[in-house]
Each structure stands twice: as structure tokens, then as C-alpha cells.
Design an enzyme around this catalytic site. Sequence first.
Site, short mmCIF file in Angstrom:
data_model
loop_
_atom_site.label_atom_id
_atom_site.label_comp_id
_atom_site.label_asym_id
_atom_site.label_seq_id
_atom_site.Cartn_x
_atom_site.Cartn_y
_atom_site.Cartn_z
N LYS A 245 -0.27 -13.23 0.66
CA LYS A 245 -1.41 -12.81 1.03
C LYS A 245 -2.60 -13.61 -0.15
N LEU B 133 2.64 3.86 7.56
CA LEU B 133 2.12 2.77 6.98
C LEU B 133 3.23 1.37 7.22
N ALA B 134 4.38 1.73 7.68
CA ALA B 134 5.27 0.58 8.09
C ALA B 134 4.62 -0.23 9.12
N TYR C 72 -1.31 -10.08 14.88
CA TYR C 72 -1.24 -8.97 14.15
C TYR C 72 -2.21 -7.85 14.48
N SER C 73 -3.58 -8.05 14.83
CA SER C 73 -4.74 -7.29 14.86
C SER C 73 -4.37 -6.33 16.51
N LEU D 3 12.97 -2.22 4.47
CA LEU D 3 13.17 -3.09 3.40
C LEU D 3 13.18 -4.53 3.89
N ILE E 65 0.87 -1.24 -0.16
CA ILE E 65 -0.06 0.07 0.03
C ILE E 65 0.87 1.30 0.07
N SER F 37 -1.62 -6.02 17.77
CA SER F 37 -0.31 -5.00 17.61
C SER F 37 -0.98 -3.69 17.17
N LYS F 38 -1.78 -3.70 16.13
CA LYS F 38 -2.28 -2.66 15.42
C LYS F 38 -3.13 -1.96 16.21
N THR G 129 -5.90 -0.83 10.33
CA THR G 129 -6.94 -1.97 9.82
C THR G 129 -8.39 -2.17 10.46
N ASP G 130 -9.10 -2.76 9.75
CA ASP G 130 -10.35 -3.16 10.23
C ASP G 130 -10.54 -4.15 11.33
N GLU G 131 -9.17 -5.13 11.33
CA GLU G 131 -8.92 -6.20 11.93
C GLU G 131 -8.95 -5.96 13.46
N ARG H 54 -14.22 -11.86 3.85
CA ARG H 54 -13.54 -10.56 3.71
C ARG H 54 -14.00 -9.39 2.86
P1 NAD Z 1 3.31 -4.62 3.80
O1 NAD Z 1 3.64 -5.65 4.30
O2 NAD Z 1 3.10 -4.89 2.16
O3 NAD Z 1 4.53 -3.59 3.43
C1 NAD Z 1 5.14 -3.19 4.99
C2 NAD Z 1 6.21 -2.13 4.60
O4 NAD Z 1 6.64 -1.82 5.79
C3 NAD Z 1 7.43 -2.98 3.84
O5 NAD Z 1 7.89 -2.10 2.80
C4 NAD Z 1 8.41 -3.03 4.95
O6 NAD Z 1 9.68 -2.99 4.37
C5 NAD Z 1 8.13 -2.01 5.85
N1 NAD Z 1 8.69 -2.17 7.09
C6 NAD Z 1 8.47 -3.45 7.95
N2 NAD Z 1 9.12 -3.12 9.20
C7 NAD Z 1 9.57 -2.03 9.09
C8 NAD Z 1 10.13 -1.36 10.13
N3 NAD Z 1 10.73 -1.77 11.38
N4 NAD Z 1 10.94 0.00 9.74
C9 NAD Z 1 10.35 0.54 8.74
N5 NAD Z 1 9.84 -0.08 7.82
C10 NAD Z 1 9.34 -1.36 7.94
O7 NAD Z 1 2.20 -4.12 4.23
P2 NAD Z 1 0.82 -3.12 3.51
O8 NAD Z 1 -0.08 -4.43 3.04
O9 NAD Z 1 1.44 -2.65 2.50
O10 NAD Z 1 0.28 -2.58 4.84
C11 NAD Z 1 0.59 -1.05 5.07
C12 NAD Z 1 -0.05 -0.83 6.30
O11 NAD Z 1 -1.57 -0.89 5.87
C13 NAD Z 1 0.24 -1.61 7.32
O12 NAD Z 1 0.36 -0.62 8.54
C14 NAD Z 1 -1.05 -2.52 7.33
O13 NAD Z 1 -1.51 -2.69 8.85
C15 NAD Z 1 -2.02 -1.50 6.89
N6 NAD Z 1 -3.39 -2.09 6.37
C16 NAD Z 1 -3.17 -3.27 5.36
C17 NAD Z 1 -4.24 -3.64 4.83
C18 NAD Z 1 -4.08 -4.74 3.83
O14 NAD Z 1 -5.10 -5.49 3.24
N7 NAD Z 1 -2.84 -4.99 3.41
C19 NAD Z 1 -5.54 -3.29 5.31
C20 NAD Z 1 -5.80 -2.33 6.15
C21 NAD Z 1 -4.25 -1.78 6.62
P1 TYD Z 2 -5.10 -12.67 4.00
O1 TYD Z 2 -4.73 -12.45 2.58
O2 TYD Z 2 -4.02 -13.31 5.00
O3 TYD Z 2 -5.45 -11.26 4.80
P2 TYD Z 2 -6.11 -11.19 6.32
O4 TYD Z 2 -5.78 -12.44 7.08
O5 TYD Z 2 -5.41 -10.12 6.89
O6 TYD Z 2 -7.78 -11.05 5.99
O7 TYD Z 2 -6.25 -13.63 4.16
C1 TYD Z 2 -7.32 -13.38 3.50
C2 TYD Z 2 -8.26 -14.65 3.77
O8 TYD Z 2 -7.86 -15.89 3.03
C3 TYD Z 2 -8.37 -15.05 5.21
O9 TYD Z 2 -9.70 -15.57 5.63
C4 TYD Z 2 -7.36 -16.24 5.25
C5 TYD Z 2 -7.51 -17.05 3.94
N1 TYD Z 2 -6.48 -17.70 3.41
C6 TYD Z 2 -6.58 -18.84 2.85
O10 TYD Z 2 -7.56 -19.50 2.79
N2 TYD Z 2 -5.46 -19.29 2.10
C7 TYD Z 2 -4.26 -18.57 2.21
O11 TYD Z 2 -3.20 -19.30 1.93
C8 TYD Z 2 -4.23 -17.33 2.76
C9 TYD Z 2 -2.79 -16.65 2.83
C10 TYD Z 2 -5.29 -16.91 3.23
#
Ligand code: NAD
Ligand code: TYD
Length: 352
Positions: free
Chosen positions: A197, A85-86, A158-159, A39, A16, A161-162, A133-135, A222
Site C-alpha cells: 500500500k 475484517l477479513a 475491490y470496491s 494467514l 487493521i 466486492s466490498k 470502506t469509503d471506496e 486520499r
Molecule cells: P489486510 O489485507 O492487511 O488484512 C486482511 C486479513 O484478512 C489478513 O490477515 C488475511 O490473512 C485475512 N484474510 C484474507 N482472506 C481471508 C479468508 N478467506 N479467510 C480468513 N482470513 C482471510 O487488510 P486491512 O487493510 O487490515 O483491512 C481490513 C478490513 O478493513 C478489510 O475488510 C478492508 O476492506 C477494510 N478497510 C481497510 C482500509 C485500509 O485503508 N486498509 C480502509 C477501510 C476499510
Molecule cells: P493504496 O494504498 O493502494 O490505497 P487505495 O487504492 O485503496 O486508496 O493507494 C493509495 C493511493 O496511492 C492511490 O491513489 C493509488 C496511489 N499509489 C501510487 O501512486 N503508487 C503506488 O505504488 C501505490 C501502491 C499506490
Amino acid sequence: MEFKKRILVTGGAGFIGSHMVRLLVNTYSDYLVINFDKLTYAGNLENLKDIENKSNYVFFQGDVSSEKDVNEVFKTHQISDVIHLAAESHVDRSIESPMEFVQTNVLGTVNLLQHAKNFWEDKGKHVFHHVSTDEVYGSLGNTGLFTEKTPYDPRSPYSSSKASSDHFVMAFYHTYGLSIKMSNCSNNYGSHHFPEKLIPLMIHNICNNKDLPVYGKGDNIRDWLWVEDHARAINEIFHHGRVGQSYNVGGLNEWTNLDLVEYLCDLMDKKLNRNIGASRKLIRFVKDRAGHDQRYAIDASKLKEELNWSPSVTFEEGLEKTVDWYLNNEEWINQVTSGDYQKYYSKHYNNR
Ligand code: NAD
Ligand code: TYD
């Protein structure tokens, strides 16, 4: 050049974050965007190849939980605002090693807040936008939606910690008067998504004729949003949202995991000129995730009513764009799966 804002985007090399950085760099030539990223396995500068030479973009490698790194980036670039976002972002990894999630998501957020508080004299002039996150709201039954008033009830490491980081962000608003804004978004999908994911993992495995591991019965739900619509929402909230408020972000787009995987299989069969039904044969029901949240669904009406935001694409359109991107960017996939990916994959999925 004198920049109007000097925005620190943490995690800008991630999924993101890279979309957020790209949107800001391409939209605001009078802002300097400083991408601060450790990174980790999830961060990849390839995600930003198209903008890396722009004069309003800078990369700084650092860890959000390091006092030295955060102090240095604030001083060197005279940071005026933060979009944070990190994070460690994968639930399955949080089940296997929760401490990394505490280190980055909790301590890292508090470390950033502390530096912003100490660095900014006139707190009303600077925004700290925390991306969450909504989690944090836990798990829904068959009905209802998460609103901004839903009590926090996180279930996974994860949720949790968020949720903890969200509470610290709000505490810095109430206690120290930091101008915070927060967004809690549903599941994102789109280009540059690391193939651990659900959606990118399934696309990657379908391409390689590998099993498609669906946890449990595949009936978990989801609510999916295209990543570029999430970046647009953050941009609106950052600029026009009310200080001290959180906004839910989502597209009213609920799918069971199994329905989604089957839809993806059929779409991929078309794109790869396979017989319709071929990819569905790869689906394998595997051991469920521990503490697997049943259903997430977001009510984003506050964001729509206050800031007139709504998704720009349907799920079908967004998914097709996403699949096309993966099919045209094989090199990216090869690169991000070249490190420890196979090791992670085998450890996580073999004998599941
Ligand atoms: P991602 O895992 O793709 O990217 C995380 C980035 O943070 C990476 O570039 C990583 O190198 C960097 N990072 C990790 N630890 C770090 C540290 N200690 N210092 C500096 N950089 C660090 O994650 P994402 O899916 O892009 O999510 C970004 C944000 O959005 C997160 O805060 C996540 O909780 C939130 N979010 C994600 C989703 C989703 O569906 N992916 C939904 C809602 C909220
Ligand atoms: P994920 O993409 O890990 O997001 P989140 O757990 O944060 O919602 O998973 C999305 C949904 O897919 C979740 O219900 C778990 C499921 N899932 C599988 O069924 N198989 C998989 O290999 C993965 C990674 C997730």
C-alpha cells in the site's frame, strides 16, 4: 473463566485486524477474543507477538468462505459476537485477479452471516459488526464529502466486492433481524501495514534507495486516518452504535498522493540524516492504475455527534509514529517481504 463476550475477529492477523485484536484484548479482560484468519500473504502472527500469550486471546486458522471452518469456530468457541475484517484488500491485486475478491469478500461475508444467523437464537443479544470502506461510494470530484447517504457507486473489483458484502450485511438485518452494525472508513496508515500500500511501500523504498512509483500525475486524493483511531472507532460503534446503521469513519485529512510522498521523503531524510531533497529524487511517475478513483473524502459527523469519536492524533504525529515504527522494526519488514513479495513487486512495477 466465564467470559462476558466471546468475540470472533476475522482477519485479526492483518493490518487493521491486529490493531483491533490488540485493543480488545488489552481493554476487556472479561472478553475472549478469537482471531480467525487464513494467514494469506497479508496476514502475519508476528503482528500480535505482544499479546499472543494473554489468557483472553485465541488464534484459529481458517477461511471465512469455508463452511467447515466457520462452523467449527462458532461451535468450538461459542461465538457471541463478530467483528468482520477479513478481506482481500488491495485494489491493484483486485484488478489482476478479481475472483479471489469475490470468494473472500462476498462469499466469505455471506458465509459468516449465515452461520451467525443460524447460530444465534436471540438475535437481539449478539452484534455482527462489518468493517467496510469509503471506496464503495465511488469517486468524488473537487468538492463534496461522502456521507452515509451517498449512493453506492463502486468502480474497482475491490470496491465492488466490498459494496456487495455491505448489501448482504444490510439484507441480513432487514430480512432476518440480525443485529448488524457497519463502518465505512477512509484510507488507514500506521504500523504493521503490508508494504504494497502507498505509505509503507514508500517508506520501505526510501529506506532501500529504490524508485518511488507514483501513479499517473500523483494528483489523486486520499483521506488518511491513523489505524489506531480506526480501531477506537470500531470499538465505539460495536459497543454503542445503533443497530442496522452504518457509520463513516475519517479524519478530514485529504492529501494528493504527490504531496504526501514528498512530505514523507522529507521526513525520512531527517530521520535517516540524509540531505533534505535526497529522497524526492527517487520519485518516478509511472503508468496510472486502471479506473483510478480521483478523490475520496469522508464526512464523519454522524460518528462524532452520536458517539463523540474524533481522531486522537494529527496526521503529522501519526506519520512520525509510523515512520519510527518501520525504522525500528526492520525484522518485521524483512519477514513480510521474504515470501512472494519480490515476485509480486517485479510483476507489478517493472515496465510500468
Ligand atoms: P489486510 O489485507 O492487511 O488484512 C486482511 C486479513 O484478512 C489478513 O490477515 C488475511 O490473512 C485475512 N484474510 C484474507 N482472506 C481471508 C479468508 N478467506 N479467510 C480468513 N482470513 C482471510 O487488510 P486491512 O487493510 O487490515 O483491512 C481490513 C478490513 O478493513 C478489510 O475488510 C478492508 O476492506 C477494510 N478497510 C481497510 C482500509 C485500509 O485503508 N486498509 C480502509 C477501510 C476499510
Ligand atoms: P493504496 O494504498 O493502494 O490505497 P487505495 O487504492 O485503496 O486508496 O493507494 C493509495 C493511493 O496511492 C492511490 O491513489 C493509488 C496511489 N499509489 C501510487 O501512486 N503508487 C503506488 O505504488 C501505490 C501502491 C499506490
